[in-house]
Motif scaffolding. Sequence first.
Motif, short mmCIF file in Angstrom:
data_model
loop_
_atom_site.label_atom_id
_atom_site.label_comp_id
_atom_site.label_asym_id
_atom_site.label_seq_id
_atom_site.Cartn_x
_atom_site.Cartn_y
_atom_site.Cartn_z
N LEU A 66 -1.00 -3.01 -4.53
CA LEU A 66 -0.21 -2.49 -5.79
C LEU A 66 -0.16 -3.58 -6.81
O LEU A 66 0.19 -4.75 -6.58
CB LEU A 66 1.23 -1.86 -5.39
CG LEU A 66 1.57 -0.71 -4.94
CD1 LEU A 66 2.75 -0.29 -4.59
CD2 LEU A 66 0.77 0.49 -6.27
N ARG A 105 -9.47 -0.57 -4.68
CA ARG A 105 -8.10 -0.58 -4.27
C ARG A 105 -7.60 1.07 -4.12
O ARG A 105 -6.63 1.34 -3.36
CB ARG A 105 -7.12 -1.38 -5.11
CG ARG A 105 -7.41 -2.69 -5.33
CD ARG A 105 -6.28 -3.45 -6.16
NE ARG A 105 -6.21 -2.92 -7.57
CZ ARG A 105 -5.22 -2.09 -8.01
NH1 ARG A 105 -4.20 -1.63 -6.90
NH2 ARG A 105 -5.01 -1.67 -9.28
N PHE A 106 -8.21 1.98 -4.76
CA PHE A 106 -8.04 3.27 -4.78
C PHE A 106 -8.84 3.93 -3.90
O PHE A 106 -10.24 3.68 -4.08
CB PHE A 106 -8.01 4.01 -6.30
CG PHE A 106 -7.15 3.38 -7.23
CD1 PHE A 106 -7.32 2.20 -7.75
CD2 PHE A 106 -5.83 4.02 -7.37
CE1 PHE A 106 -6.48 1.59 -8.86
CE2 PHE A 106 -4.89 3.49 -8.31
CZ PHE A 106 -5.33 2.40 -8.91
N TYR A 113 0.46 10.54 -11.03
CA TYR A 113 -0.74 10.77 -10.25
C TYR A 113 -0.73 12.27 -9.97
O TYR A 113 0.25 12.78 -9.48
CB TYR A 113 -0.76 10.05 -9.03
CG TYR A 113 -1.15 8.65 -9.27
CD1 TYR A 113 -0.12 7.71 -9.66
CD2 TYR A 113 -2.61 8.08 -9.42
CE1 TYR A 113 -0.35 6.43 -9.98
CE2 TYR A 113 -2.53 6.62 -9.75
CZ TYR A 113 -1.53 5.87 -9.95
OH TYR A 113 -1.81 4.40 -10.39
N ILE A 134 -3.14 3.71 -2.52
CA ILE A 134 -3.61 2.73 -3.63
C ILE A 134 -2.99 1.33 -2.58
O ILE A 134 -1.88 1.43 -2.21
CB ILE A 134 -2.53 2.88 -4.61
CG1 ILE A 134 -2.74 4.33 -5.10
CG2 ILE A 134 -2.61 1.89 -5.65
CD1 ILE A 134 -1.89 4.45 -6.46
N ARG A 166 -14.98 7.31 -6.17
CA ARG A 166 -14.64 6.70 -7.45
C ARG A 166 -15.50 6.69 -8.39
O ARG A 166 -16.79 6.17 -8.21
CB ARG A 166 -14.27 5.00 -6.91
CG ARG A 166 -13.02 5.09 -6.10
CD ARG A 166 -12.66 3.49 -5.95
NE ARG A 166 -13.87 2.66 -5.67
CZ ARG A 166 -14.17 2.44 -4.17
NH1 ARG A 166 -13.21 2.92 -3.41
NH2 ARG A 166 -15.03 1.75 -3.88
N ASP A 214 -0.33 -0.22 -12.12
CA ASP A 214 -0.60 0.97 -11.39
C ASP A 214 0.58 1.85 -11.67
O ASP A 214 0.43 3.27 -11.17
CB ASP A 214 -0.56 0.95 -9.81
CG ASP A 214 -2.01 0.07 -9.51
OD1 ASP A 214 -2.01 -0.72 -8.44
OD2 ASP A 214 -2.96 0.11 -10.32
N ARG A 216 0.72 -1.01 -0.06
CA ARG A 216 -0.20 -0.06 -0.05
C ARG A 216 0.85 1.20 -0.20
O ARG A 216 1.82 1.25 0.66
CB ARG A 216 -0.84 0.01 1.21
CG ARG A 216 -1.92 1.15 1.24
CD ARG A 216 -2.74 0.99 2.67
NE ARG A 216 -3.82 2.05 2.66
CZ ARG A 216 -3.49 3.07 3.16
NH1 ARG A 216 -2.48 3.49 3.85
NH2 ARG A 216 -4.54 3.99 3.36
N GLN A 258 -4.89 9.79 -12.72
CA GLN A 258 -4.06 8.97 -13.11
C GLN A 258 -3.54 9.05 -14.55
O GLN A 258 -4.50 9.26 -15.51
CB GLN A 258 -4.47 7.38 -13.11
CG GLN A 258 -3.58 6.33 -13.45
CD GLN A 258 -4.15 5.01 -13.34
OE1 GLN A 258 -5.01 4.59 -14.02
NE2 GLN A 258 -3.45 3.94 -12.74
#
Lengths: 111, 117
Positions: free
Chosen positions: A80, A63-64, A88, A77, A56, A84, A17, A39
């Motif tokens: 990972l 996960r984000f 950002y 995040i 989101r 990814d 993370r 992103q």
Amino acid sequence: QSVLTQPPSVSGAPGQRVTISCTGSSSNIGAGLDVHWYQQVSGKAPKLLIFRNTNRPSGVPDRFSGSKSGTSASLAISGLQADDEADYYCQSYDTSLGGSVFGGGTKLTVL
Amino acid sequence: EVQLVESGGGLVQPGGSLRLSCAASGFIFSDYAMSWVRQAPGKGLEWISYISSKSSTIYFADSLRGRFTISRDNAKNSLYLQMNSLRADDTAVYYCARSDYGELDPWGQGTLVTVSS
């Protein structure tokens, strides 16, 4: 010098993370204005990742996640994955400048 | 499918002008505000300008006000960026994006503007 400050780079191993900070001031994040995260994969257009601090868009994995407190915001995040790896950016509105502002961007490297 | 397609980029000499277009499809263009954002080679994102759905409100980055103009034609589902007195540091990929309560989504694929003699 960007109005919103992000670390230039972060890294993590697959499965780990990571968090990316976005520090503003009393004229943007600290004024209660929303923060959005994007992103950007190399060579591609940016893609909305988190909107209005914590939300989101459909299709973005859970996960984000985003959070905001005081004059700062963070993107986390978890779990990972290799894809990814990207840049950002955080974005908000600045009342002193009268327009949107971006952070300088953070390059995420998946080790 | 919501789609934004920029056009009009290219090579222009310093001091010259260029008009970028952004063609929108897949949504009711006249219901949404729009923005322009640029990215110089190897650099981060820079917000340029915002225009409300009916063109009643326009915001511009201070550094660009006076040289750049934003406009839209809702009948043609199109957004424009008129760029005058171009300089080398205006070299960038220019993106249009739909603005919704502040967030930008989606983005077009971008159009490259190169200012060089």
